[in-house]
Write a protein that holds these residues in place. Structure first.
Motif, short mmCIF file in Angstrom:
data_model
loop_
_atom_site.label_atom_id
_atom_site.label_comp_id
_atom_site.label_asym_id
_atom_site.label_seq_id
_atom_site.Cartn_x
_atom_site.Cartn_y
_atom_site.Cartn_z
N LEU A 1 -50.66 -13.32 -55.90
CA LEU A 1 -51.10 -12.64 -54.69
C LEU A 1 -52.57 -12.91 -54.41
CD1 LEU A 1 -49.26 -9.23 -55.10
CD2 LEU A 1 -48.67 -11.11 -53.59
N THR A 2 -53.37 -13.06 -55.47
CA THR A 2 -54.79 -13.32 -55.28
C THR A 2 -55.02 -14.76 -54.82
OG1 THR A 2 -55.33 -11.72 -56.99
CG2 THR A 2 -57.04 -13.31 -56.41
N PHE B 1 -47.80 -7.80 -45.04
CA PHE B 1 -48.56 -8.03 -43.82
C PHE B 1 -47.64 -8.50 -42.69
CE2 PHE B 1 -51.13 -10.49 -40.85
CZ PHE B 1 -52.20 -9.64 -40.63
N GLU C 1 -49.96 -10.66 -59.93
CA GLU C 1 -51.22 -10.36 -59.25
C GLU C 1 -51.99 -11.64 -58.97
OE1 GLU C 1 -53.87 -8.21 -57.22
OE2 GLU C 1 -52.00 -7.49 -58.10
N SER D 1 -48.83 -12.45 -47.06
CA SER D 1 -47.91 -11.68 -47.87
C SER D 1 -46.81 -11.06 -47.02
CB SER D 1 -48.66 -10.57 -48.62
OG SER D 1 -49.16 -9.62 -47.70
N LYS E 1 -43.82 -10.97 -53.22
CA LYS E 1 -44.48 -10.33 -54.35
C LYS E 1 -44.05 -10.91 -55.68
CE LYS E 1 -45.36 -5.77 -56.35
NZ LYS E 1 -45.09 -4.31 -56.24
N HIS F 1 -53.08 -16.76 -53.19
CA HIS F 1 -52.62 -16.98 -51.83
C HIS F 1 -53.01 -15.78 -50.96
CE1 HIS F 1 -50.43 -20.46 -53.25
NE2 HIS F 1 -49.89 -19.71 -54.19
N SER F 2 -53.47 -16.04 -49.79
CA SER F 2 -54.01 -15.01 -48.92
C SER F 2 -53.03 -13.86 -48.71
CB SER F 2 -54.35 -15.63 -47.56
OG SER F 2 -54.70 -14.62 -46.64
N ARG F 3 -53.55 -12.65 -48.78
CA ARG F 3 -52.71 -11.47 -48.54
C ARG F 3 -52.25 -11.42 -47.09
NH1 ARG F 3 -52.75 -8.00 -52.88
NH2 ARG F 3 -54.37 -8.42 -54.43
#
Length: 467
Positions: free
Chosen positions: A17-18, A28, A14, A25, A215, A20-22
């Motif tokens: 993911l936080t 996206f 988590e 991801s 992820k 680095h910009s979603r």
């Protein structure tokens, strides 16, 4: 894939993911690719689902589609190398440009038989589609981690099918009262063209591969060659490699059925029955995509075993559809008057079920083949070359399929026989590739804290030579 220390716990993942910009991801990026697939080829498929692009006579439209796929086949082989140099966002954007022009060409042909503009739009779409399909396939296969690929392929197939489903709903609403054969209303095309125009701006939202974070914290591995000449040389080297040659028959035949389906619908179904087909048939592809994904992503089953199980099931359904088609076509030819099926009346069920299962098996076959390619690619650049070559030969198959439907007196048994025969011929070489499948060959890359620091993958060159 190797992971960073942060991946040792759920909280660490988590944190990745936080940090680095979603927007960078994998979900996206897949959403962007699916958005373009929905607006561009999805709407293209919706028009095809009407039978001959909604026209009253299939032959000119079949010739135009043969032109699309002929140029597509040529461009797509080179597009893997070109997209590798330009970057996937630009390749995807280039790929979205031609589809609205194609739709406009069908519109003008529908209202006043302006065939020259239809062929111009088809040519532009064919060139554009070559860039699109090479880029999109690499995104869907290469951006996710190997254990998630079949799932994201199913998402992609769903988005691709959603285009025809929405388009089919539009077709159905605009043409539900047309119980005769013939062409669809011109308003149908206007709606499709507007939707197709959204493909380009959506494509520009894609992130470059070296900025994408998975992820599990692993990175998309890229190995750019130093020059254009080296890229094209790598494509030529791969083109004559043993594995590619073994897979060519399967890719050639994988979408071959589309040409005959279009003529089958136009010849034997009313306008509103074709509109119903363009809406409902795509649910078959969604169902088969997730069924295949469930099997192919099952890590508890040895990869070679699940690959052979999926391939065997798909081939059995394909053989069944062409056997069924042979029986029905014999009945149609023996009848005093060729049947025209309206929805849910007089034999509609047995004829339409054939169209449904063609799509069911065809979409499952597509998903399986791209999953298989992903198992052998060493990095994203290698994957771009794989998908460019194989999608090019897939397009070559569709070129032949549509060209066969461009003559008004074409014997349908010829199309059925070729589909059946090449499907059988593709079994042995594909099985050889499956028998050599052990695990994902993707090169491992360690994560870094700088998303713009592109990984060079020191092992990629050696791995690529083994292809």
């Amino acid at each position: 894939m190797a992971s960073s220390p942060a991946d040792d716990s759920g909280g660490g993942t988590e944190a990745v993911l936080t940090r680095h910009s979603r927007v960078r991801s994998v979900p996206f990026q897949i959403a962007v690719a699916c958005g373009v697939s929905f607006t561009a080829p999805g709407m293209w498929d919706a028009l095809g689902g009407l039978g001959a692009g909604g026209a009253a006579k299939p032959y000119a439209v079949s010739a135009a589609n043969a032109l699309v796929y002929g140029l597509f086949a040529i461009v797509c082989v080179a597009a893997g190398a070109i997209n590798n140099r330009l970057g996937l966002p630009y390749g995807l954007a280039l790929g979205a440009i031609g589809y609205p022009i194609y739709g406009a060409g069908l519109y003008t042909n529908n209202i006043n038989a302006t065939t020259w503009f239809m062929f111009f739009g088809s040519a532009l779409c064919g060139i554009s589609a070559g860039f699109f399909w090479a880029a999109e396939a690499a995104i869907i296969i290469g951006y996710p981690s190997p254990k998630d690929r079949a799932f994201y392929l199913a998402i992609w197939q769903t988005a691709k099918a959603a285009g025809p489903i929405v388009g089919g709903a539009i077709n159905l609403g605009l043409n539900a009262n047309r119980s005769s054969s013939g062409s669809v209303g011109s308003a149908t095309y206007i709606v499709f063209i507007i939707i197709m125009c959204f493909g380009l701006p959506i494509a520009l939202c894609l992130s470059p591969a070296h900025k994408v974070w998975r992820k599990d914290g692993s990175r998309v591995t890229i190995h750019h060659l130093p020059s254009w000449g080296a890229e094209f040389k790598a494509v030529l080297h791969m083109l004559v490699s043993r594995r590619i040659l073994l897979l060519l028959p399967a890719f050639f035949i994988s979408y071959f059925y589309n040409g005959f389906v279009s003529t089958f619908l136009t010849s034997y179904f009313t306008v509103r029955a074709r509109a119903f087909s363009s809406f409902f048939t795509n649910f078959a592809g969604i169902f088969s995509s997730f069924t295949v994904a469930f099997l192919l992503d099952r890590q508890s089953i040895y990869v070679k075993t699940r690959a052979k199980m999926a391939f065997s099931a798909i081939v059995l359904v394909l053989i069944g559809t062409w056997t069924w088609a042979t029986i029905l076509q014999k009945q149609f030819y023996d009848a005093e008057t060729a049947p025209i099926f309206d929805w849910f009346r007089g034999g509609f069920g047995k004829a339409y079920a054939l169209v449904f299962f063609w799509t069911f098996a065809g979409q499952a076959f597509q998903q399986f083949l791209y999953w298989l390619v992903g198992q052998y690619a060493t990095d994203l650049s290698s994957l771009l070359r794989h998908t460019g070559i194989l999608r090019g030969f897939e397009a070559l198959g569709q070129t032949v399929a549509w060209a066969m439907q461009s003559e008004g007196n074409a014997n349908h048994f010829v199309s059925i026989g070729i589909n059946f025969g090449i499907t059988i011929l593709a079994i042995a070489p594909t099985w050889i590739v499956l028998s050599e499948l052990e695990h994902s060959h993707e090169t491992q890359a360690e994560t870094t804290d700088e998303p713009n620091n592109q990984q060079k993958a020191p092992h990629a060159t050696a791995a690529s030579r083994s292809e």
